[in-house]
Design an enzyme around this catalytic site. Structure first.
Site, mmCIF file in Angstrom:
data_model
loop_
_atom_site.group_PDB
_atom_site.id
_atom_site.type_symbol
_atom_site.label_atom_id
_atom_site.label_comp_id
_atom_site.label_asym_id
_atom_site.label_seq_id
_atom_site.Cartn_x
_atom_site.Cartn_y
_atom_site.Cartn_z
ATOM 1 N N ASP A 47 -6.589 3.775 -6.199
ATOM 2 C CA ASP A 47 -6.443 2.360 -5.818
ATOM 3 C C ASP A 47 -7.476 1.562 -6.584
ATOM 4 O O ASP A 47 -8.526 2.090 -6.965
ATOM 5 C CB ASP A 47 -6.640 2.182 -4.295
ATOM 6 C CG ASP A 47 -5.964 0.913 -3.767
ATOM 7 O OD1 ASP A 47 -6.311 -0.202 -4.242
ATOM 8 O OD2 ASP A 47 -5.101 1.027 -2.892
ATOM 9 N N LYS A 105 8.607 -2.116 -1.450
ATOM 10 C CA LYS A 105 8.250 -3.305 -0.673
ATOM 11 C C LYS A 105 8.972 -4.516 -1.236
ATOM 12 O O LYS A 105 9.011 -4.696 -2.452
ATOM 13 C CB LYS A 105 6.728 -3.515 -0.730
ATOM 14 C CG LYS A 105 5.965 -2.397 -0.016
ATOM 15 C CD LYS A 105 4.474 -2.470 -0.304
ATOM 16 C CE LYS A 105 3.744 -1.270 0.249
ATOM 17 N NZ LYS A 105 3.364 -1.404 1.652
ATOM 18 N N ASP A 135 2.187 3.895 -1.792
ATOM 19 C CA ASP A 135 2.368 2.759 -0.876
ATOM 20 C C ASP A 135 1.849 1.503 -1.578
ATOM 21 O O ASP A 135 1.437 0.544 -0.939
ATOM 22 C CB ASP A 135 1.589 3.051 0.421
ATOM 23 C CG ASP A 135 2.029 2.184 1.604
ATOM 24 O OD1 ASP A 135 3.185 1.702 1.595
ATOM 25 O OD2 ASP A 135 1.227 1.994 2.537
ATOM 26 N N ALA A 145 -5.809 2.651 -0.591
ATOM 27 C CA ALA A 145 -6.766 1.935 0.272
ATOM 28 C C ALA A 145 -6.049 1.169 1.391
ATOM 29 O O ALA A 145 -4.936 0.682 1.166
ATOM 30 C CB ALA A 145 -7.581 0.956 -0.579
ATOM 31 N N PRO A 146 -6.605 1.075 2.587
ATOM 32 C CA PRO A 146 -7.928 1.595 2.962
ATOM 33 C C PRO A 146 -7.969 3.091 3.260
ATOM 34 O O PRO A 146 -9.070 3.621 3.434
ATOM 35 C CB PRO A 146 -8.251 0.786 4.229
ATOM 36 C CG PRO A 146 -6.917 0.466 4.822
ATOM 37 C CD PRO A 146 -5.990 0.263 3.659
ATOM 38 N N GLY A 147 -6.804 3.770 3.323
ATOM 39 C CA GLY A 147 -6.892 5.222 3.385
ATOM 40 C C GLY A 147 -6.103 5.900 4.496
ATOM 41 O O GLY A 147 -6.314 7.080 4.758
ATOM 42 N N GLY A 148 -5.160 5.189 5.100
ATOM 43 C CA GLY A 148 -4.376 5.800 6.181
ATOM 44 C C GLY A 148 -3.573 7.014 5.721
ATOM 45 O O GLY A 148 -3.580 8.071 6.350
HETATM 46 C C1 LIG Z 1 -0.265 -1.440 1.832
HETATM 47 S S1 LIG Z 1 -1.735 -1.053 1.023
HETATM 48 C C2 LIG Z 1 -1.733 0.702 1.169
HETATM 49 C C3 LIG Z 1 -2.106 1.207 2.512
HETATM 50 C C4 LIG Z 1 -2.393 2.686 2.522
HETATM 51 N N1 LIG Z 1 -1.210 3.482 2.256
HETATM 52 C C5 LIG Z 1 -2.997 3.154 3.822
HETATM 53 O O1 LIG Z 1 -2.389 3.993 4.477
HETATM 54 O O2 LIG Z 1 -4.070 2.693 4.173
HETATM 55 C C6 LIG Z 1 -1.341 -1.292 -0.635
HETATM 56 C C7 LIG Z 1 -2.428 -0.948 -1.595
HETATM 57 O O3 LIG Z 1 -1.899 -1.010 -2.905
HETATM 58 C C8 LIG Z 1 -3.004 -1.304 -3.748
HETATM 59 N N2 LIG Z 1 -2.527 -1.679 -5.089
HETATM 60 C C9 LIG Z 1 -1.853 -2.785 -5.468
HETATM 61 N N3 LIG Z 1 -1.585 -2.735 -6.786
HETATM 62 C C10 LIG Z 1 -2.109 -1.557 -7.237
HETATM 63 C C11 LIG Z 1 -2.172 -0.924 -8.505
HETATM 64 N N4 LIG Z 1 -1.619 -1.472 -9.591
HETATM 65 N N5 LIG Z 1 -2.760 0.288 -8.584
HETATM 66 C C12 LIG Z 1 -3.317 0.879 -7.504
HETATM 67 N N6 LIG Z 1 -3.298 0.297 -6.278
HETATM 68 C C13 LIG Z 1 -2.703 -0.894 -6.145
HETATM 69 C C14 LIG Z 1 -3.750 -2.370 -3.009
HETATM 70 O O4 LIG Z 1 -5.083 -2.445 -3.473
HETATM 71 C C15 LIG Z 1 -3.635 -1.871 -1.562
HETATM 72 O O5 LIG Z 1 -4.794 -1.164 -1.209
#
Ligand SMILES: C[S@@+](CC[C@H](N)C(=O)[O-])C[C@H]1O[C@@H](n2cnc3c(N)ncnc32)[C@H](O)[C@@H]1O
Length: 309
Positions: A198, A262, A233, A179-182
């Site tokens: 997510d 990260k 991510d 999320a959000p889905g890029g």
């Molecule tokens: C940086 S964002 C990802 C952005 C995404 N790659 C994009 O292109 O839009 C990080 C995501 O990791 C998710 N997240 C954090 N801990 C998580 C978990 N244990 N399982 C699944 N998602 C997780 C968050 O909800 C967040 O949406």
């Protein structure tokens, strides 16, 4: 004598300095974001670009400087940290280097490119070879400003560009922390099927793209399953992600892995080194990464043995 130079990403000079120090590489001086070292060139994940054969060249005049560079080779990218006007005058006498934005998935430029800078008004540092095919390691794309819900997709594009591989139609991918889905948008646009995982919601337009399936659960509870590409991510401590990646590799599940490490606060260099030590894997700092590294892994290759492209 300067035997290697490492270009740090903006505001990450301290992180690169820590990495070089851990590797026993001396930094004799900084020139802007360029760490100058008397030691032979070595791999450094946090460097955007590594100058592998730098030499100091007298530059008593603009003409002599430009002639000196042209005598070595045709294409030179300038790194201007000081003496901007004089550097511009020298650059104007060199063949122009077009730092054109890539149209993903076009490959990186293949023409040989060196790098130079003015350390002092009358002293150049020039390296006919460097590790990045991009000017100052800056891999830039023609961006899509309407389709993806975030700019994070640029990391996925850059990772695929640098490893020279990408999801193809018919392949199955999992995108953890989607999320959000890029990233999911970028994968679906390539025609591959993608399961977006997510705990948060995907942007509805991305969730509705052909080939996209969504699971609203934790990435860490997901059992490994055969996939062509495992993407992540997820925001997580690097060691937690390391355990997840090791579990998926041990299960023989993915053919490729691309995941973001990260860092919050201090950089966990030990965790980065543990990722880098996974056979077939490599960690690198992408131009589009923030305080992050990207781990790339292929089941069928030892990609870690080379300098990053
Ligand atoms: C940086 S964002 C990802 C952005 C995404 N790659 C994009 O292109 O839009 C990080 C995501 O990791 C998710 N997240 C954090 N801990 C998580 C978990 N244990 N399982 C699944 N998602 C997780 C968050 O909800 C967040 O949406």
């Amino acid at each position: 004598m300067i035997a290697s130079a490492y270009l740090a990403p903006e505001e990450l000079e301290g992180v690169l300095a820590e990495e070089l120090d851990r590797a026993g590489i001396t930094i004799a001086a900084w020139h802007g974001r360029l760490a100058l070292s008397p030691d032979p060139p070595a791999d450094a994940a946090w460097a955007l670009d590594i100058w592998t054969a730098p030499r100091e060249i007298a530059a008593p005049s603009v003409k002599v400087a430009a002639d000196g560079l042209r005598a070595l080779q045709r294409n030179w990218a300038a790194y201007a940290a000081a003496h901007h006007r004089r550097m511009a005058l020298i650059a104007a006498r060199l063949p122009p280097v077009k730092a054109r934005k890539l149209r993903f998935p076009e490959p990186p430029p293949t023409s040989h490119l060196g790098a130079w800078t003015l350390l002092a008004p009358d002293l150049m540092l020039a390296s006919p070879t460097k590790t990045s095919p991009f000017v100052n390691g800056e891999c830039r794309f023609e961006e899509d400003r309407s389709g993806p819900p975030s700019r994070a997709y640029l990391k996925l594009w850059e990772a695929c560009t640098r490893i020279g591989a990408r999801p193809c139609p018919g392949e199955h991918c999992i995108d953890l922390g989607a999320a959000p889905g890029g990233w999911t948008w970028a994968i679906a646009r390539l025609g591959a099927a993608v399961l977006a995982v997510d705990r948060a919601d995907l942007e509805p337009g991305v969730a509705a793209m052909p080939g996209v399936a969504v699971r609203r659960e934790s990435a860490f509870g997901l059992a490994p399953e055969p996939v062509d590409w495992l993407f992540s991510d997820v925001i997580a401590y690097p060691n937690r992600l390391l355990a997840l990646v090791q579990r998926w590799i041990a299960a023989g599940a993915p053919r490729h892995i691309v995941c973001t490490l990260k860092f919050q606060g201090a950089t966990d260099h030990a965790a980065a080194a543990a990722f880098a030590a996974i056979p077939g894997g490599r960690v690198m700092h992408l131009f589009h990464n923030k305080h992050e590294l990207t781990f790339v892994w292929r089941q069928d290759a030892q990609v870690g043995a080379h300098f990053p492209p």
